[in-house]
Design an enzyme around this catalytic site. Structure first.
Site, PDB file in Angstrom:
ATOM      1  N   TYR A 138       0.856  -1.188   0.000  1.00  0.00           N
ATOM      2  CA  TYR A 138       0.000   0.000   0.000  1.00  0.00           C
ATOM      3  C   TYR A 138       0.895   1.242   0.000  1.00  0.00           C
ATOM      4  O   TYR A 138       1.694   1.432   0.925  1.00  0.00           O
ATOM      5  CB  TYR A 138      -0.890  -0.032   1.246  1.00  0.00           C
ATOM      6  CG  TYR A 138      -1.780   1.168   1.430  1.00  0.00           C
ATOM      7  CD1 TYR A 138      -2.425   1.768   0.353  1.00  0.00           C
ATOM      8  CD2 TYR A 138      -2.008   1.702   2.696  1.00  0.00           C
ATOM      9  CE1 TYR A 138      -3.253   2.858   0.533  1.00  0.00           C
ATOM     10  CE2 TYR A 138      -2.841   2.786   2.887  1.00  0.00           C
ATOM     11  CZ  TYR A 138      -3.458   3.361   1.797  1.00  0.00           C
ATOM     12  OH  TYR A 138      -4.281   4.453   1.973  1.00  0.00           O
ATOM     13  N   MET A 140       1.147   4.556   0.974  1.00  0.00           N
ATOM     14  CA  MET A 140       0.371   5.414   1.885  1.00  0.00           C
ATOM     15  C   MET A 140       0.505   6.870   1.477  1.00  0.00           C
ATOM     16  O   MET A 140      -0.481   7.605   1.443  1.00  0.00           O
ATOM     17  CB  MET A 140       0.872   5.238   3.325  1.00  0.00           C
ATOM     18  CG  MET A 140       0.686   3.826   3.850  1.00  0.00           C
ATOM     19  SD  MET A 140       1.197   3.681   5.565  1.00  0.00           S
ATOM     20  CE  MET A 140       2.975   3.737   5.422  1.00  0.00           C
ATOM     21  N   LEU A 145       7.307  18.379  -3.337  1.00  0.00           N
ATOM     22  CA  LEU A 145       6.961  19.801  -3.166  1.00  0.00           C
ATOM     23  C   LEU A 145       6.718  20.450  -4.528  1.00  0.00           C
ATOM     24  O   LEU A 145       7.448  20.176  -5.499  1.00  0.00           O
ATOM     25  CB  LEU A 145       8.081  20.540  -2.442  1.00  0.00           C
ATOM     26  CG  LEU A 145       8.295  20.165  -0.969  1.00  0.00           C
ATOM     27  CD1 LEU A 145       9.507  20.915  -0.415  1.00  0.00           C
ATOM     28  CD2 LEU A 145       7.056  20.435  -0.127  1.00  0.00           C
ATOM     29  N   PRO A 147       7.377  23.224  -6.209  1.00  0.00           N
ATOM     30  CA  PRO A 147       8.395  23.780  -7.119  1.00  0.00           C
ATOM     31  C   PRO A 147       9.280  22.721  -7.760  1.00  0.00           C
ATOM     32  O   PRO A 147       9.986  22.998  -8.725  1.00  0.00           O
ATOM     33  CB  PRO A 147       9.247  24.685  -6.215  1.00  0.00           C
ATOM     34  CG  PRO A 147       8.470  24.853  -4.967  1.00  0.00           C
ATOM     35  CD  PRO A 147       7.571  23.667  -4.830  1.00  0.00           C
ATOM     36  N   GLY A 152      10.620  14.643 -12.668  1.00  0.00           N
ATOM     37  CA  GLY A 152      10.907  13.210 -12.627  1.00  0.00           C
ATOM     38  C   GLY A 152      11.152  12.671 -11.232  1.00  0.00           C
ATOM     39  O   GLY A 152      11.445  11.478 -11.070  1.00  0.00           O
ATOM     40  N   HIS A 180      -4.749   5.059  -2.645  1.00  0.00           N
ATOM     41  CA  HIS A 180      -5.981   5.831  -2.781  1.00  0.00           C
ATOM     42  C   HIS A 180      -5.641   7.213  -3.320  1.00  0.00           C
ATOM     43  O   HIS A 180      -4.721   7.852  -2.823  1.00  0.00           O
ATOM     44  CB  HIS A 180      -6.675   5.983  -1.423  1.00  0.00           C
ATOM     45  CG  HIS A 180      -7.077   4.679  -0.812  1.00  0.00           C
ATOM     46  ND1 HIS A 180      -6.514   4.169   0.343  1.00  0.00           N
ATOM     47  CD2 HIS A 180      -7.987   3.765  -1.229  1.00  0.00           C
ATOM     48  CE1 HIS A 180      -7.072   3.005   0.622  1.00  0.00           C
ATOM     49  NE2 HIS A 180      -7.950   2.725  -0.318  1.00  0.00           N
ATOM     50  N   ASN A 185      -7.943  14.810  -7.917  1.00  0.00           N
ATOM     51  CA  ASN A 185      -6.484  14.951  -7.965  1.00  0.00           C
ATOM     52  C   ASN A 185      -5.992  14.378  -9.300  1.00  0.00           C
ATOM     53  O   ASN A 185      -5.421  13.292  -9.383  1.00  0.00           O
ATOM     54  CB  ASN A 185      -5.850  14.227  -6.770  1.00  0.00           C
ATOM     55  CG  ASN A 185      -4.363  14.514  -6.641  1.00  0.00           C
ATOM     56  OD1 ASN A 185      -3.743  15.078  -7.542  1.00  0.00           O
ATOM     57  ND2 ASN A 185      -3.791  14.122  -5.516  1.00  0.00           N
ATOM     58  N   ALA A 188      -2.196  13.494  -9.895  1.00  0.00           N
ATOM     59  CA  ALA A 188      -1.765  12.213  -9.331  1.00  0.00           C
ATOM     60  C   ALA A 188      -2.313  11.048 -10.160  1.00  0.00           C
ATOM     61  O   ALA A 188      -1.597  10.083 -10.444  1.00  0.00           O
ATOM     62  CB  ALA A 188      -2.221  12.097  -7.882  1.00  0.00           C
TER      63      ALA A 188
END
Ligand code: ACO
Length: 228
Positions: A138, A140, A145, A147, A152, A180, A185, A188
């Protein structure tokens, strides 16, 4: 101490702007940047940095148990990414045996409603989320950050995890990597899709304290031939 030093896979203008003078920047856009990314294991010395990083990156607050368990887990399941000595990203994973996975599913499904997104509409919760007799890894948390994104670094952290799954004895018997992603988002989601992950289902009302409250269960199968 296991430290992996890696160069940037491609030129990364946003980070270069904050580290280099303008003429150096112009030169570096045609050459491989010299700025290294270092991946370090989690230790009691850098765990406070991880706490601060996570509170900046994620809307969910991770409690002390998260950090205690992270320090107790095999070192390969966590990596912190540094650029010029600055902590800029990290990944934290947890191995779940089938029973632990069932428990975490049942905890989350007390409030959440599972909505199948594929042909598995008539399967049980376990079927939709790929529950089986195999263990799972998993993810988690995985974050970089702002900027330092699109350089990559997220991919380096994820590749570390996938290499562990394919090569570490700590990952023997793992049949799936999952995580999750909060609905909305999209950065992601596109990041994980690019790395071969698929969305298995939507968990409605998964989050209690943040909005939107729904998340997507995103997964990558591990087979004897590799990842798919
Ligand atoms: N120049 C331009 N673009 C680049 C470069 C470059 N040098 N290098 C990579 N890219 C592109 C990639 O093609 C990729 O595009 P895609 O995602 O549309 O396919 C994009 O940049 C991102 O790839 P990376 O740079 O490898 O990843 P990044 O370091 O930006 O991290 C992450 C991605 C972790 C999702 C980041 O956006 C983030 O931290 N978000 C906030 C926290 C978060 O939402 N985490 C994930 C959900 S929670 C969880 O995972 C459990």
């Amino acid at each position: 101490m296991h430290v992996l030093v890696l160069g940037f896979p491609r030129a990364c203008p946003r980070v270069l702007e904050s580290h280099l003078l303008m003429d150096e920047l112009v030169q570096s856009q045609t050459a491989t940047p010299s700025l290294p990314v270092e991946l370090h294991p989690l230790t009691s010395q850098n765990i406070d940095g991880l706490r601060r990083l996570n509170s900046t990156l994620f809307p969910v607050a991770y409690n002390e148990r998260f950090y205690v368990e992270a320090l107790g887990a095999p070192q390969v399941f966590h990596r912190l990414a540094y650029v010029s000595g600055v902590l800029v990203g990290a990944v934290c994973c947890r191995r779940e045996n089938p029973l632990q996975h069932e428990l975490s599913l049942s905890e989350s499904s007390i409030a959440a409603t599972v909505v199948a997104l594929d042909s598995a509409r008539n399967q049980s919760l376990g079927g939709r989320t790929g529950t089986s007799r195999q263990s799972k890894l998993y993810i988690m948390t995985l974050g970089v950050l702002a900027p330092y994104r699109e350089c990559g670094i997220g991919s380096l952290l994820l590749k570390h995890v996938l290499n562990v799954v394919l090569g570490s004895p700590h990952a023997d018997g793992i049949g799936e990597v999952y995580l999750h992603v909060q609905v909305g988002n999209d950065d992601a989601l596109s990041f994980y899709r690019r790395h071969g992950f698929v969305t298995k289902c939507r968990l409605e009302n998964y989050y209690r304290k943040i909005r939107p409250a729904d998340c997507l269960y995103v997964s990558l199968s591990v087979t004897t031939n590799g990842l798919r």
